[in-house]
Design a protein around this motif. Structure first.
Motif, PDB file in Angstrom:
ATOM      1  N   PHE A  60      77.728 -27.769   4.144  1.00  0.00           N
ATOM      2  CA  PHE A  60      76.938 -27.301   3.450  1.00  0.00           C
ATOM      3  C   PHE A  60      76.513 -28.409   2.494  1.00  0.00           C
TER       4      PHE A  60
ATOM      5  N   MET B 231      70.696 -13.057   7.601  1.00  0.00           N
ATOM      6  CA  MET B 231      70.059 -14.593   7.973  1.00  0.00           C
ATOM      7  C   MET B 231      71.109 -15.145   9.108  1.00  0.00           C
ATOM      8  N   THR B 232      70.913 -16.112   9.713  1.00  0.00           N
ATOM      9  CA  THR B 232      71.291 -16.835  10.631  1.00  0.00           C
ATOM     10  C   THR B 232      71.799 -18.421   9.954  1.00  0.00           C
ATOM     11  N   PHE B 233      72.907 -18.700  10.227  1.00  0.00           N
ATOM     12  CA  PHE B 233      72.997 -19.973   9.850  1.00  0.00           C
ATOM     13  C   PHE B 233      73.703 -20.877  10.946  1.00  0.00           C
TER      14      PHE B 233
ATOM     15  N   GLY C 190      75.150 -14.078   8.809  1.00  0.00           N
ATOM     16  CA  GLY C 190      75.073 -13.973   7.721  1.00  0.00           C
ATOM     17  C   GLY C 190      74.464 -12.942   7.022  1.00  0.00           C
TER      18      GLY C 190
ATOM     19  N   ILE D  21      76.441 -15.737  -0.360  1.00  0.00           N
ATOM     20  CA  ILE D  21      76.200 -15.828   1.254  1.00  0.00           C
ATOM     21  C   ILE D  21      77.360 -15.579   1.937  1.00  0.00           C
TER      22      ILE D  21
ATOM     23  N   LEU E 210      79.265 -15.315   5.539  1.00  0.00           N
ATOM     24  CA  LEU E 210      79.273 -15.755   6.923  1.00  0.00           C
ATOM     25  C   LEU E 210      80.310 -15.172   7.811  1.00  0.00           C
TER      26      LEU E 210
ATOM     27  N   ARG F 239      67.981 -22.884  -0.429  1.00  0.00           N
ATOM     28  CA  ARG F 239      67.638 -24.169   0.361  1.00  0.00           C
ATOM     29  C   ARG F 239      68.396 -25.419  -0.114  1.00  0.00           C
TER      30      ARG F 239
ATOM     31  N   GLY G   4      71.523 -25.864   1.774  1.00  0.00           N
ATOM     32  CA  GLY G   4      71.418 -26.040   3.381  1.00  0.00           C
ATOM     33  C   GLY G   4      71.441 -27.319   3.645  1.00  0.00           C
ATOM     34  N   PRO G   5      71.379 -27.707   5.213  1.00  0.00           N
ATOM     35  CA  PRO G   5      71.805 -26.590   5.956  1.00  0.00           C
ATOM     36  C   PRO G   5      73.211 -26.292   6.054  1.00  0.00           C
ATOM     37  N   ILE G   6      73.516 -25.044   6.120  1.00  0.00           N
ATOM     38  CA  ILE G   6      74.836 -24.369   5.953  1.00  0.00           C
ATOM     39  C   ILE G   6      75.037 -24.013   7.516  1.00  0.00           C
ATOM     40  N   ASP G   7      76.339 -24.464   7.619  1.00  0.00           N
ATOM     41  CA  ASP G   7      76.740 -24.156   9.191  1.00  0.00           C
ATOM     42  C   ASP G   7      78.409 -23.924   9.252  1.00  0.00           C
TER      43      ASP G   7
END
Length: 211
Positions: free
Chosen positions: A41, A120-122, A127, A151, A153, A186, A189-192
């Motif tokens: 992130f 939401m999708t990360f 998530g 958040i 996940l 925001r 992000g990007p969060i993954d």
């Protein structure tokens, strides 16, 4: 040609300093191996990590604004990991968020509020996002409100959370509504989540270069 005056040199120095600040990154990418995956992130550049601990299947790392401490802070970004939680029957990012929200509620039953932002999708990972808070809590040096963007996940084998918390004046209801929480989502992000590649060390190019 006359040599530059002291005022001219000073003005040029100030201009260079201002340009350097303007060009300085506003955030930096954080990629950390936490149990079975790399958590990635963006961390705002004015935050610094002040605490990290792994105990059994639980991982936590806390970062606060530079100049603040883990005990006295106005904003904190927390990363957690729960090892093997995907094997827990009935587990989901929304239910996990509800469990964390329940902890908040128990600390302030008379001033608790929550605002779900939804599923939401990360990357390719599921998530859930919500804003939760207490209008009045007694932890820390003074009574205050504490509100957090939460958040959760679901990773391949583990669950993770990112929380951006803020303390403010006590109130009957914490400020769970407002554009600033969407802005902070925001900003992170990007969060993954990325796979851990055997033998790969920081800065984890396989995750950095992930499209």
């Amino acid at each position: 040609m006359r040599p530059p005056t002291t005022a001219t040199v000073l003005a040029a120095s100030l201009l260079l300093a201002a340009t350097a600040r303007a060009q300085a990154p506003q955030s930096f990418r954080v990629i950390s191996p936490i149990f079975g995956q790399l958590v990635s992130f963006a961390m705002p550049s004015d935050f610094i990590a002040v605490f990290e601990n792994t105990k059994g299947g639980h991982y936590i790392r806390e970062a606060v604004l530079k100049g603040e401490t883990a005990e006295r802070w106005t904003q904190m970004i927390t990363v957690t990991g729960e090892k093997g939680m995907t094997l827990t029957p009935g587990a989901s990012p929304e239910r996990f968020a509800g469990t964390i929200a329940g902890g908040f509620r128990s600390a302030c039953p008379d001033s608790f509020a929550a605002q779900p932002l939804g599923v939401m999708t990360f990357g390719r990972f599921e998530g859930f996002v919500a804003v939760i808070g207490c209008g009045r809590v007694d932890s820390g040096p003074t009574r205050h409100s504490e509100t957090a963007l939460l958040i959760t996940l679901k990773g391949t084998t583990d669950y993770y959370t990112l929380q951006w918390a803020e303390r403010g004046p006590e109130s009957d209801e914490p400020p769970v509504n407002g554009e600033r929480w969407q802005t902070r989502l925001r900003d992170l992000g990007p969060i993954d989540l990325c796979p851990i590649v055997a033998g790969e060390a920081a800065p984890y190019p396989s995750c950095v270069n992930k499209s």
